[in-house]
Enzyme design. Structure first.
Site, short mmCIF file in Angstrom:
data_model
loop_
_atom_site.label_atom_id
_atom_site.label_comp_id
_atom_site.label_asym_id
_atom_site.label_seq_id
_atom_site.Cartn_x
_atom_site.Cartn_y
_atom_site.Cartn_z
N ASP A 161 53.59 -4.18 52.18
CA ASP A 161 52.84 -3.97 53.42
C ASP A 161 51.42 -3.52 53.12
OD1 ASP A 161 52.37 -3.41 56.30
OD2 ASP A 161 52.10 -1.40 55.49
N HIS A 196 55.59 7.39 66.18
CA HIS A 196 54.43 6.67 65.64
C HIS A 196 53.54 6.26 66.79
CE1 HIS A 196 52.01 4.05 63.12
NE2 HIS A 196 52.02 3.22 64.14
N ARG A 247 45.03 -8.77 55.55
CA ARG A 247 44.86 -9.11 56.97
C ARG A 247 43.53 -8.59 57.49
NH1 ARG A 247 49.61 -6.24 59.37
NH2 ARG A 247 48.66 -6.82 61.37
N SER A 251 54.57 -4.27 59.80
CA SER A 251 53.78 -3.29 59.06
C SER A 251 54.13 -1.87 59.49
CB SER A 251 52.29 -3.57 59.28
OG SER A 251 51.51 -2.59 58.65
N LYS A 308 57.14 0.85 57.13
CA LYS A 308 56.85 2.20 56.65
C LYS A 308 57.73 3.24 57.31
CE LYS A 308 52.65 1.23 57.42
NZ LYS A 308 51.19 1.14 57.65
#
Lengths: 428, 428
Positions: free
Chosen positions: B164, B85, B171, B186, B190
């Site tokens: 999320d 990620h 947010r 967050s 995922k």
């Protein structure tokens, strides 16, 4: 008006920055219109709570909230104006004794009050215990009564500081009530919009008050006094004790009864003392020369104003007040001095007996509440009644007694004492 | 499940307290259901941003967000799984080169990706530039492709971590994006729900990245790595430079073209280097022995996986890619070394040319973007093309050039340098 981004303003305050006058005006205006969303304003409120606001920002916020609605003006009245605001306490019926007392000296009192929510009662709830009395006056009626009587206590119309109304409801559900800049701007936006020229703040300190310790109360008082004077209102504050209830009566009709006793020249000493001290401060700010304030309680001048004020709003000052159907005595468990009679415990007990409301739409029981037979610091004998709990619904006694548990102490070795009520004064 | 009051939990966090596991579970569950309101959750988010969360709270928050939706499981696949990620950068096409490269060594890559919003592109937007390629796969299709090809890049379904999704949107409008506990939960909710057994985080540092300095990037990386390992996923992180774009191409089809060049054994050295370093880290975490990662780029194994991966999702790996209709050259204004080619400036320029979207519902231009003719640290000659701006709509050039202003510096006295991309590694 300049345009801002709500997110950028939130981030600026989150990072400890200052919001400009234009930014605050934009924020309040757009929150009132619904352009800035509740979830944005609650994040801003939390950032303000944790990072604070300086004196200029608090003044700007207050002025922006005032500008969101109408503003009353009593400058053309034939006499000066002064008002008092209390941050809320248990047994606090002082508005009822104070407004007619000050009016007796030629200073008009234009007081917009609220209803109670939680363990501190509301002035309007108390006055509504008087048969016929009505809280809702038009602006023209309010002015006419100030001219004819010199004192009016009525409901704040929705036209005053609507931004504050919206923000207050939001703070209540988002854990952001306890921010001094937000408390101060909420109180002062309504009081300044109300049009009084002078204002005395009764900032309560202790278990039954919003501010539990004197340092935080002094901080709030200082911000309030600065804010009032910055906005052109002569403002000062008294810090007063709220560790134990004021007077002997807690509950709507019960407090009216006690206020009338004081206006008739009697009543408990603590209620007399704080009434006189606050009246003296209001008269001083309104530019009235030194006068014998207490005399007007003894000689009937304050009582005459009371009767005129109640009658002008449709109330019958001679009508019998509601009395609760059921009562329960709480007895002293030992000989000694009553060293603790906790304001919060008594306030919650009275609330649970029906004197207060749980939700905004609830009605209050006018006769419900508590009559004290001894005050903190006084000697008691085992088995004597300490207090009488009063309600229309006996099922309420149990939870009221639960609230009192831990709130009463009798010490066989302690010595009798008189409580000091006015702890300090904060002036500009 | 235990019951809590949203206001009391907000106050607890506001006062710097810890939220219990039960409290966090209750909060996330009731926020997902709409019982806890947006304005309450935004106040909580601000309190978390300003007062933080400890390691246990962050883990609980992440697990609660995972529990709000479905969780994929690839444990019964015939090979280990690993994913990457990136926190997002300019010219970051590394997912496209990395997934087939890792799959070439028998480690399956189950990557759920997103679309771009703002100046950093989205992997799905890039792949959608390939004619026929589709992002939406069912869970069964995703699994089948992992078995047959060993790599899949597809859209995250709405079933994963819906809490999320809701909190992220909140947010974004409440100035609470930059809270490390919220960023970490967050990202990781995922990635953990996606079912990968190992995970490498590419935490970008610099002007074009979310984290502008290395200390804050290292703090985020440490929290992410702890969180992944606490939740049973083998996790590590590389801190990588994002002061200047990665590679020479920025924009959807342009980045696909560059990724294919790297998979064909060519391409810019920085893209090759970071691809190889991340692949090595993923293979290490997945328990694969030391292998010559770069060889698979040269000998066609990674390219074979790429073609299979694209074809399996309906894409034609041989189809010509979209080309922008209009171009504009930016020329070097002096002889010297290109000491600054700012990632944020180039990212915003590319976004304004049409490579990115302003609102979620906008479409991107596949051919739009920027081709660089020199990288930061390289020598340039006055009048040579520094970059080519590409778009279908020439009206966009002006605002793109505005974005570049101040983002380019040429120093006649500086010496040539090669940028260091991988700055640090954070392991459990």
């Amino acid at each position: 008006m300049a345009t801002f981004s709500a997110v950028e303003l939130i981030i600026a305050k989150r990072e400890g920055g200052e919001l400009s006058t234009d930014a605050i005006n934009w924020l309040v205006d757009n929150y009132t219109k619904g352009v800035v969303a509740d979830e944005q304003m609650s994040a801003m409120a939390m950032a303000i709570l944790l990072n604070g606001m300086n004196r200029r920002e608090i003044r700007d916020l207050t002025l922006a909230m005032i500008a969101s609605g109408e503003r009353l003006n009593f400058e053309t009245l034939p006499w000066p104006t002064a008002d008092k605001h209390s941050t809320g306490g248990v047994g606090d019926k002082i508005t009822l004794t104070l407004a007619p007392l000050v009016a007796a000296f030629g200073v008009a009192v234009p007081q917009l009050s609220g209803r109670g929510l939680g363990h501190t009662g509301g002035t309007l709830d108390k006055l509504e215990a008087i048969p016929g009395w009505r809280a809702n006056l038009s602006n023209a009626e309010m002015r006419a009564q100030l001219e004819s009587v010199g004192a009016v206590i009525c409901a704040a119309g929705s036209g005053l500081a609507p931004a504050d109304k919206k923000l207050y409801a939001l703070r209540d559900v988002t854990g952001t009530v306890e921010a001094i800049p937000l408390i101060a701007s909420s109180i002062m936006s309504k009081k300044i919009a109300e049009g009084t020229a002078s204002l005395v703040l009764d900032v309560k300190v202790g278990s039954g008050a919003f501010m539990k310790n004197i340092d935080r109360a002094r901080e709030l008082a200082t911000v309030l006094v600065q804010l009032g004077n910055d906005a052109g209102v002569n403002t000062s504050a008294l810090l007063t004790d709220m560790t134990t209830p004021l007077g002997l009566e807690i509950g709507n009709a019960l407090e009216v009864k006690e206020a009338v006793e004081v206006l008739a020249g009697g009543g408990p000493q603590d209620v007399i003392d704080i009434t006189v001290d606050l009246a003296r401060e209001m008269l001083r700010l309104a530019g009235q020369p030194e006068v014998d304030v207490a005399a007007a309680l003894r000689d009937g001048r304050a009582m005459d104003k009371w009767r005129a004020m109640i009658s002008a709003q449709g109330g019958d000052p001679d009508a019998p007040l509601a009395v609760a159907k059921e009562s329960h005595q709480v007895l002293a468990e030992a000989d000694g001095v009553l060293t603790k009679l906790d304001a919060l415990a008594v306030g919650i007990a009275s609330w649970r007996l029906g004197a207060g409301r749980e939700r905004k739409e609830d009605a209050v029981q006018f006769g419900a509440g508590i009559t004290l037979h001894a005050q903190q610091g006084q000697p008691v004998r085992k088995g004597q009644p300490l207090m009488t709990l009063l309600t229309d619904e006996p099922v309420r006694f149990e939870r009221a007694l639960d609230a009192l548990s831990g709130g009463i102490s009798i010490d066989p070795n302690a010595v009798e004492s008189t409580k000091q009520i006015v702890l300090d004064r904060v002036t500009a």
